[in-house]
Motif scaffolding. Structure first.
Motif, PDB file in Angstrom:
ATOM      1  N   VAL A  44      44.341  -0.484  15.220  1.00 20.01           N
ATOM      2  CA  VAL A  44      44.688   0.585  14.280  1.00 20.01           C
ATOM      3  C   VAL A  44      46.155   0.443  13.902  1.00 20.01           C
ATOM      4  N   LEU A  45      46.418   0.498  12.592  1.00 15.59           N
ATOM      5  CA  LEU A  45      47.789   0.427  12.083  1.00 15.59           C
ATOM      6  C   LEU A  45      48.110   1.721  11.341  1.00 15.59           C
ATOM      7  N   PRO A  46      48.520   2.751  12.061  1.00 15.40           N
ATOM      8  CA  PRO A  46      48.802   4.044  11.426  1.00 15.40           C
ATOM      9  C   PRO A  46      50.100   3.997  10.630  1.00 15.40           C
ATOM     10  N   ARG A  47      50.214   4.933   9.689  1.00 21.13           N
ATOM     11  CA  ARG A  47      51.445   5.088   8.913  1.00 21.13           C
ATOM     12  C   ARG A  47      52.086   6.461   9.114  1.00 21.13           C
ATOM     13  N   THR A  48      51.364   7.397   9.752  1.00 23.74           N
ATOM     14  CA  THR A  48      51.877   8.758   9.927  1.00 23.74           C
ATOM     15  C   THR A  48      51.689   9.219  11.360  1.00 23.74           C
ATOM     16  N   VAL A  49      52.464  10.235  11.711  1.00 29.38           N
ATOM     17  CA  VAL A  49      52.335  10.843  13.037  1.00 29.38           C
ATOM     18  C   VAL A  49      50.944  11.424  13.213  1.00 29.38           C
ATOM     19  N   GLU A  50      50.434  12.043  12.173  1.00 28.09           N
ATOM     20  CA  GLU A  50      49.112  12.677  12.253  1.00 28.09           C
ATOM     21  C   GLU A  50      48.026  11.639  12.547  1.00 28.09           C
ATOM     22  N   GLN A  51      48.164  10.460  11.997  1.00 19.46           N
ATOM     23  CA  GLN A  51      47.193   9.403  12.267  1.00 19.46           C
ATOM     24  C   GLN A  51      47.264   8.946  13.727  1.00 19.46           C
ATOM     25  N   GLU A 161      71.078   3.779  26.411  1.00 20.67           N
ATOM     26  CA  GLU A 161      72.316   4.511  26.158  1.00 20.67           C
ATOM     27  C   GLU A 161      72.458   4.940  24.698  1.00 20.67           C
ATOM     28  N   TYR A 162      71.523   4.535  23.854  1.00 19.12           N
ATOM     29  CA  TYR A 162      71.607   4.861  22.432  1.00 19.12           C
ATOM     30  C   TYR A 162      70.435   5.695  21.933  1.00 19.12           C
ATOM     31  N   VAL A 163      69.510   6.024  22.813  1.00 23.28           N
ATOM     32  CA  VAL A 163      68.377   6.863  22.419  1.00 23.28           C
ATOM     33  C   VAL A 163      68.708   8.307  22.791  1.00 23.28           C
ATOM     34  N   LEU A 164      68.991   9.115  21.781  1.00 26.88           N
ATOM     35  CA  LEU A 164      69.354  10.517  22.005  1.00 26.88           C
ATOM     36  C   LEU A 164      68.134  11.426  22.072  1.00 26.88           C
ATOM     37  N   GLY A 165      67.137  11.131  21.278  1.00 30.12           N
ATOM     38  CA  GLY A 165      65.959  11.995  21.213  1.00 30.12           C
ATOM     39  C   GLY A 165      64.749  11.225  20.732  1.00 30.12           C
ATOM     40  N   LEU A 166      63.572  11.753  21.031  1.00 28.18           N
ATOM     41  CA  LEU A 166      62.324  11.092  20.659  1.00 28.18           C
ATOM     42  C   LEU A 166      61.291  12.118  20.226  1.00 28.18           C
ATOM     43  N   GLU A 167      60.385  11.686  19.369  1.00 28.68           N
ATOM     44  CA  GLU A 167      59.125  12.383  19.179  1.00 28.68           C
ATOM     45  C   GLU A 167      58.037  11.466  19.705  1.00 28.68           C
ATOM     46  N   VAL A 168      57.192  12.015  20.577  1.00 31.87           N
ATOM     47  CA  VAL A 168      56.210  11.212  21.291  1.00 31.87           C
ATOM     48  C   VAL A 168      54.842  11.871  21.191  1.00 31.87           C
ATOM     49  N   VAL A 169      53.831  11.111  20.814  1.00 32.46           N
ATOM     50  CA  VAL A 169      52.458  11.596  20.861  1.00 32.46           C
ATOM     51  C   VAL A 169      51.914  11.319  22.256  1.00 32.46           C
ATOM     52  N   VAL A 206      56.903   7.941  18.183  1.00 31.31           N
ATOM     53  CA  VAL A 206      56.673   7.926  16.734  1.00 31.31           C
ATOM     54  C   VAL A 206      57.950   8.199  15.937  1.00 31.31           C
ATOM     55  N   LYS A 207      59.013   8.583  16.611  1.00 32.45           N
ATOM     56  CA  LYS A 207      60.297   8.801  15.942  1.00 32.45           C
ATOM     57  C   LYS A 207      61.398   8.747  16.997  1.00 32.45           C
ATOM     58  N   ALA A 208      62.550   8.217  16.600  1.00 36.08           N
ATOM     59  CA  ALA A 208      63.670   8.127  17.533  1.00 36.08           C
ATOM     60  C   ALA A 208      64.968   8.520  16.842  1.00 36.08           C
TER      61      ALA A 208
END
Length: 455
Positions: A44-51, A161-169, A206-208
Motif C-alpha cells: 500500500v502506498l498511501p498519500r494521506t494520514v487518513e489512508q 536530536e533534531y526531531v521535536l515532534g511527531l504525528e504517529v498512527v 506520518v508527520k515530523a
C-alpha cells in the motif's frame, strides 16, 4: 486475501494498492545481507494520514501484520516483509509542509528524501545536519525509524536530536501527536524520543517537526596519513581531548584505502595504514586546521595535507565517500557492521577487526566516524561460496562481540532489524529486554507492527 483487499479498497484509491506478485516481491527486503524476508500480501502506498489510518484499522480488524517502509536503504533488515503482511510504503507522502526561518523548524511528511529537505532548507539559509551516506535516496521517515547518523555527527549530533515532534498512527488507527514546535518543552514522558529508533514497531510516523540550524560556512578539510591505525586513533584522542570541535572526523583503514585506490586511482600511498580526515566549518577554519595538523604530526602522521579551498576539500573527501562503493566492488556481497565504541577504544576496535579478518581469511575494511567512535567494518565475501559466506557471518558476529567487550554498542546508527536481534538481547540483558517488550505491548498489543524485528 480477498477479505483484506476488499476492506482496503473501501477507502483507498486503486493506484494505492499493488498486488502483482512480481512487483510486491521487490518490496520484500532492504539492503542487508543474511536477513530473512517474507512475501507480502499487498503493498500500500498511501498519500494521506487518513489512508494510513484506514490501513491500520483494517490490519487490526483482520489481525494482519504491517511492515512500514521508507526507501529500503536500511542495512539491518528492519524493513523486510513478513509472510502475508501489508507493506506500508510511505514514499508517496513526500511533502515539505512548512519551513520556518524564525522558529527554525521544518514540518515534513515521512517520504521526504533527506537531500531534498537539506536543499530546500538551504534556500532559507538553514541547515538540517543529519546526513546518512544514502542521503540522496533515504527518507526522513526511515531516518527517524533507525535514528540515523552521518558524517557530521561529531559536531551536530544524530537524528534524535533534531526531531521535536511527531504525528504517529498507532496500531489501532488512532492518531497520536507527540512533542512540540517550541525550542523547549518537558511536558510528560518524552514519547517523541521513544519513537525515534523504534523501527516502525510502535507506530507509523506520518508527520515530523524537525529542528534546523543556521547554515554554516563551507568546511575546509585536512587529510593526514598514518603508519598505523593506533597512531591515527591517538591523533583522534588528542583532537578531542584538546577541545576541538571538527564538523567531520573520519578514518579509513588500509584495506579501505587500497579498495578506493583500486576503484578511483586516488593515488594514496600503499604504505598508508590509516587515513584521517578532519574538517571545520567555522568562519575562519585555518587556525583549527593548523592546530589539528600539529596534533596529527605529533601522533606520528607521515604526511599532513590541509586543503586550500572548497574544491580541494571536496577532492579529499571523495575517498571517504567512495569507501563503501569501493569495498562493495571487492567481492559479490558485503555485510556492513555498525559497532560504536568509546573513542578511547577506537584503535582496539580497528586492530581487533583486522585480526578477525586474518583469522577468517576475509577482506574486511573499516571506515569510521572517528569523532564519535562509530565504526563500519565491511565484510566482503562471495555469496555464491557457502564456506566463505559462513565465515563472513562468523566474522560479523565476532566484530559485534568485540564491540561489546570494548564497552560499545552493537549499532550506532543502522538499527537492529532482523540482523542483530540476538545481539540486542545480549546488550540489553534480560531485564532490559523485558521492559522494552512491555513498551512494545503497550503500543501494539496484537503484535502486528513490524513483527519479528528487534526482539
Amino acid at each position: 486475501m480477498d477479505a483484506l483487499l476488499s476492506r482496503l479498497r473501501e477507502n483507498l484509491p486503486p493506484e494505492a494498492l499493488i498486488t502483482d506478485p512480481d512487483v510486491t516481491a521487490s518490496y520484500s527486503n532492504d539492503m542487508a545481507s543474511f536477513c530473512d524476508a517474507g512475501t507480502p500480501a499487498v503493498v500500500v502506498l498511501p498519500r494521506t494520514v487518513e489512508q494510513v489510518q484506514h490501513v491500520m484499522r483494517t490490519a487490526t480488524e483482520l489481525r494482519v501484520p504491517v511492515v512500514p517502509q521508507g526507501a529500503r536503504t536500511g542495512l539491518s533488515g528492519g524493513a523486510n516483509a513478513s509472510d502475508g503482511c501489508i507493506v506500508l510504503s510511505l514514499v508517496k507522502m513526500d511533502r515539505i509542509l512548512e519551513i520556518s526561518p524564525v522558529d527554525r523548524i521544518a514540518v515534513v511528511e515521512p517520504g521526504v528524501v533527506n537531500a531534498v529537505l537539506s536543499r530546500a532548507v538551504g534556500e532559507h539559509g538553514l541547515y538540517y545536519p543529519p546526513d546518512p551516506s544514502s542521503w540522496e535516496t533515504c527518507t526522513i521517515g526511515g531516518n527517524i525509524g533507525t535514528a540515523s547518523g552521518g558524517l557530521c555527527c561529531v559536531k551536530y549530533g544524530v537524528t534524535a536530536e533534531y526531531v521535536l515532534g511527531l504525528e504517529v498512527v498507532l496500531a489501532d488507527g488512532r492518531l497520536l501527536s507527540t512533542g512540540r514546535r517550541t525550542a523547549k518543552g518537558v511536558a510528560g514522558y518524552d514519547l517523541t524520543r521513544l519513537f525515534v529508533g523504534s523501527e516502525g514497531s510502535l507506530g507509523v510516523v506520518v508527520k515530523a517537526v524537525l529542528a534546523l540550524r543556521p547554515k554554516p560556512p563551507r568546511q575546509l578539510v585536512l587529510a593526514a596519513e598514518f603508519p598505523s591505525a593506533a597512531t591515527a586513533c591517538d591523533a583522534v584522542c588528542a583532537i578531542m581531548e584538546r577541545g576541538h570541535t571538527p564538523s567531520l572526523l573520519e578514518i579509513m583503514d588500509r584495506t579501505t584505502i587500497r579498495a578506493v585506490n583500486a576503484m578511483a586511482q586516488m593515488g594514496l600511498p600503499d604504505t598508508t595504514e590509516a587515513l584521517l580526515l578532519a574538517a571545520f566549518d567555522t568562519a575562519d577554519p585555518g587556525p583549527d586546521l593548523a592546530a589539528v595538523g600539529e596534533l596529527c604530526a605529533a601522533a606520528g602522521a607521515t604526511q599532513v595535507v590541509p586543503a586550500e579551498d572548497e574544491a580541494e576539500s571536496e577532492l579529499l573527501l571523495q575517498a571517504r565517500r567512495l569507501s563503501l562503493t569501493a569495498l562493495e566492488a571487492v567481492k559479490t556481497a558485503t555485510m556492513i557492521d555498525d559497532v560504536c565504541v568509546p573513542r578511547s577504544r577506537l584503535a582496539a576496535m580497528i586492530d581487533g577487526t583486522a585480526a578477525i579478518a586474518e583469522k577468517h581469511d576475509l577482506t574486511i575494511g573499516v571506515c569510521a566516524h572517528a569523532g564519535d567512535g562509530n565504526t563500519h567494518p565491511v565484510v566482503c565475501f562471495d555469496h555464491r561460496d557457502p564456506d566463505e559466506s559462513a565465515r563472513a557471518r562468523e566474522s560479523f558476529d565476532e566484530i559485534m562481540a568485540l564491540g561489546l567487550e570494548l564497552g560499545g554498542t552493537i549499532t550506532g546508527e543502522h538499527g537492529v532489524g532482523v540482523l542483530k536481534k540476538e545481539w540486542l538481547a545480549r546488550e540489553l540483558g534480560p531485564v532490559g529486554v523485558e521492559l522494552q517488550q512491555a513498551v512494545k505491548n503497550a503500543f501494539d498489543p496484537l503484535g502486528i507492527l513490524n513483527p519479528g524485528k528487534l526482539f
